[in-house]
Design a protein around this motif. Sequence first.
Motif, PDB file in Angstrom:
ATOM      1  N   LEU A 104       0.769  -0.994  -0.062  1.00  0.00           N
ATOM      2  CA  LEU A 104      -0.011   0.088   0.004  1.00  0.00           C
ATOM      3  C   LEU A 104       0.985   1.422  -0.059  1.00  0.00           C
ATOM      4  N   MET A 105       0.837   1.987  -1.167  1.00  0.00           N
ATOM      5  CA  MET A 105       1.538   3.170  -1.016  1.00  0.00           C
ATOM      6  C   MET A 105       0.803   4.447  -1.291  1.00  0.00           C
ATOM      7  N   VAL A 106       1.022   5.581  -0.802  1.00  0.00           N
ATOM      8  CA  VAL A 106       0.232   6.735  -0.893  1.00  0.00           C
ATOM      9  C   VAL A 106       1.093   8.144  -0.952  1.00  0.00           C
ATOM     10  N   ALA A 107       0.680   8.848  -1.967  1.00  0.00           N
ATOM     11  CA  ALA A 107       1.437  10.191  -2.172  1.00  0.00           C
ATOM     12  C   ALA A 107       0.418  11.439  -2.015  1.00  0.00           C
ATOM     13  N   GLU A 108       1.020  12.614  -1.836  1.00  0.00           N
ATOM     14  CA  GLU A 108       0.260  13.698  -1.942  1.00  0.00           C
ATOM     15  C   GLU A 108       0.178  13.970  -3.389  1.00  0.00           C
ATOM     16  N   VAL A 109      -1.123  14.283  -3.817  1.00  0.00           N
ATOM     17  CA  VAL A 109      -1.081  14.588  -5.338  1.00  0.00           C
ATOM     18  C   VAL A 109      -0.315  15.768  -5.711  1.00  0.00           C
ATOM     19  N   HIS A 110      -0.284  16.800  -4.814  1.00  0.00           N
ATOM     20  CA  HIS A 110       0.661  17.918  -5.591  1.00  0.00           C
ATOM     21  C   HIS A 110       2.165  17.754  -5.417  1.00  0.00           C
ATOM     22  N   ASP A 111       2.540  16.411  -4.900  1.00  0.00           N
ATOM     23  CA  ASP A 111       3.857  16.348  -4.594  1.00  0.00           C
ATOM     24  C   ASP A 111       4.304  15.539  -5.823  1.00  0.00           C
ATOM     25  N   LEU A 112       3.286  15.059  -6.776  1.00  0.00           N
ATOM     26  CA  LEU A 112       3.708  14.210  -7.767  1.00  0.00           C
ATOM     27  C   LEU A 112       4.061  14.822  -9.075  1.00  0.00           C
ATOM     28  N   PRO A 113       5.098  14.249  -9.944  1.00  0.00           N
ATOM     29  CA  PRO A 113       5.440  14.972 -11.213  1.00  0.00           C
ATOM     30  C   PRO A 113       4.310  15.312 -12.184  1.00  0.00           C
ATOM     31  N   GLN A 206      10.660   2.951 -21.057  1.00  0.00           N
ATOM     32  CA  GLN A 206      10.833   4.274 -21.752  1.00  0.00           C
ATOM     33  C   GLN A 206       9.931   5.313 -21.016  1.00  0.00           C
ATOM     34  N   GLY A 207       9.547   5.384 -20.003  1.00  0.00           N
ATOM     35  CA  GLY A 207       8.745   6.413 -19.315  1.00  0.00           C
ATOM     36  C   GLY A 207       7.360   6.474 -19.412  1.00  0.00           C
ATOM     37  N   ILE A 208       6.715   5.532 -20.119  1.00  0.00           N
ATOM     38  CA  ILE A 208       5.463   5.526 -20.527  1.00  0.00           C
ATOM     39  C   ILE A 208       4.521   5.527 -19.080  1.00  0.00           C
ATOM     40  N   TYR A 209       4.799   4.470 -18.293  1.00  0.00           N
ATOM     41  CA  TYR A 209       4.042   4.221 -17.009  1.00  0.00           C
ATOM     42  C   TYR A 209       4.145   5.409 -16.087  1.00  0.00           C
ATOM     43  N   ARG A 210       5.293   6.189 -16.211  1.00  0.00           N
ATOM     44  CA  ARG A 210       5.450   7.340 -15.378  1.00  0.00           C
ATOM     45  C   ARG A 210       4.704   8.606 -15.869  1.00  0.00           C
ATOM     46  N   ALA A 211       4.591   8.517 -17.377  1.00  0.00           N
ATOM     47  CA  ALA A 211       3.558   9.700 -18.037  1.00  0.00           C
ATOM     48  C   ALA A 211       2.018   9.314 -17.427  1.00  0.00           C
ATOM     49  N   THR A 212       1.660   7.998 -17.566  1.00  0.00           N
ATOM     50  CA  THR A 212       0.521   7.699 -16.968  1.00  0.00           C
ATOM     51  C   THR A 212      -0.092   8.142 -15.683  1.00  0.00           C
ATOM     52  N   VAL A 213       1.049   7.907 -14.837  1.00  0.00           N
ATOM     53  CA  VAL A 213       0.739   8.489 -13.270  1.00  0.00           C
ATOM     54  C   VAL A 213       0.631   9.912 -13.334  1.00  0.00           C
ATOM     55  N   ALA A 214       1.519  10.731 -14.052  1.00  0.00           N
ATOM     56  CA  ALA A 214       1.536  12.105 -14.117  1.00  0.00           C
ATOM     57  C   ALA A 214       0.138  12.749 -14.800  1.00  0.00           C
ATOM     58  N   TYR A 215      -0.566  11.911 -15.694  1.00  0.00           N
ATOM     59  CA  TYR A 215      -1.653  12.346 -16.510  1.00  0.00           C
ATOM     60  C   TYR A 215      -2.905  12.088 -15.258  1.00  0.00           C
ATOM     61  N   ARG A 216      -2.905  10.807 -14.631  1.00  0.00           N
ATOM     62  CA  ARG A 216      -3.721  10.954 -13.480  1.00  0.00           C
ATOM     63  C   ARG A 216      -3.646  11.633 -12.486  1.00  0.00           C
ATOM     64  N   ALA A 217      -2.311  12.204 -11.865  1.00  0.00           N
ATOM     65  CA  ALA A 217      -2.332  13.280 -11.037  1.00  0.00           C
ATOM     66  C   ALA A 217      -2.916  14.286 -11.207  1.00  0.00           C
ATOM     67  N   ARG A 218      -2.661  14.649 -12.440  1.00  0.00           N
ATOM     68  CA  ARG A 218      -3.450  16.145 -13.023  1.00  0.00           C
ATOM     69  C   ARG A 218      -4.966  15.939 -12.817  1.00  0.00           C
ATOM     70  N   ILE A 219      -5.532  14.929 -13.150  1.00  0.00           N
ATOM     71  CA  ILE A 219      -6.947  14.857 -13.040  1.00  0.00           C
ATOM     72  C   ILE A 219      -7.323  14.682 -11.546  1.00  0.00           C
ATOM     73  N   ALA A 220      -6.373  13.957 -10.775  1.00  0.00           N
ATOM     74  CA  ALA A 220      -6.812  13.998  -9.331  1.00  0.00           C
ATOM     75  C   ALA A 220      -6.810  15.574  -8.869  1.00  0.00           C
ATOM     76  N   GLY A 244       7.635   9.430  -5.653  1.00  0.00           N
ATOM     77  CA  GLY A 244       7.246  10.142  -4.554  1.00  0.00           C
ATOM     78  C   GLY A 244       6.119   9.357  -3.890  1.00  0.00           C
ATOM     79  N   PHE A 245       5.950   8.150  -3.996  1.00  0.00           N
ATOM     80  CA  PHE A 245       4.899   7.498  -3.081  1.00  0.00           C
ATOM     81  C   PHE A 245       5.697   7.047  -1.957  1.00  0.00           C
TER      82      PHE A 245
END
Length: 258
Positions: A104-113, A206-220, A244-245
């Motif tokens: 179980l991992m948690v991050a503050e949304v505004h701390d994520l790339p 190639q950074g695709i997973y990281r990009a999908t995390v950033a995309y979802r963080a923006r929406i959150a 940052g999780f």
Amino acid sequence: MDHDAVFALFDEQMRRGARPDAPGAKVEHMGDLVRQVGTDDGWNGIIWSNLDPESAASAIAEQVEHFKALGRDFEWKVYAHDQPRNLPRLLRKAGFVPEPEETLMVAEVHDLPANIELPDGVHLHPVTDGADVDLVTEVHDRAFGTDSSWIGHQLRAQLREAPETVAVVVAMAGDRPVSSARMELHPGTRFASLWGGGTIGEWRGQGIYRATVAYRARIAAEGGYRYMQVDASSQSRPILQRLGFTPLSTTTPYLCTH
């Protein structure tokens, strides 16, 4: 982040106070446990429990009989602090089979790339209707080697009946889907949760997973959510930690099949 406070908030809002995760599902609060009875194609299981050591075995047997009567397999989601301490042993004795442990991992949304960087020729495509869901299941089947038809049924229902509770994205290399990910949004809580992030083999690293995390963080962030939560596999945990999780606990799914 106050780890203990965030973990207590997660336990209260996302487990004890859980709401159905899809249209047609219902959550039943029963004193010492919370369970979801999903649709035929949805998730069925125990979300939270705090059982008495003396009665835990009978409580487990009751749940086995309940879901057996419905003709449904189900999952008992066990966290490291769940009581009684011998709950995993009791579940195995009752015929449950553990799957690999998750973190179980948690991050503050505004701390994520928030910056989205993708390989040349790859773009992110939001999934907003049922027509694009086949792209998601195609990636899942290829990335994980499992039948993802149930995910397709659930996503179509959510996008049709409760689009405010889910965000889905597919990474496309030209007209070919190479990665997909979704986020469950939980109105009335401080949490959004990440699920199903998968990339087919030749496109990993190639950074695709990281990009999908950033995309979802923006929406959150746009939705006013403070925290982003994920049950991370051993494969995704190192990536999420770099983003940052923070690990808060471990969780193991125990499966009961009929």
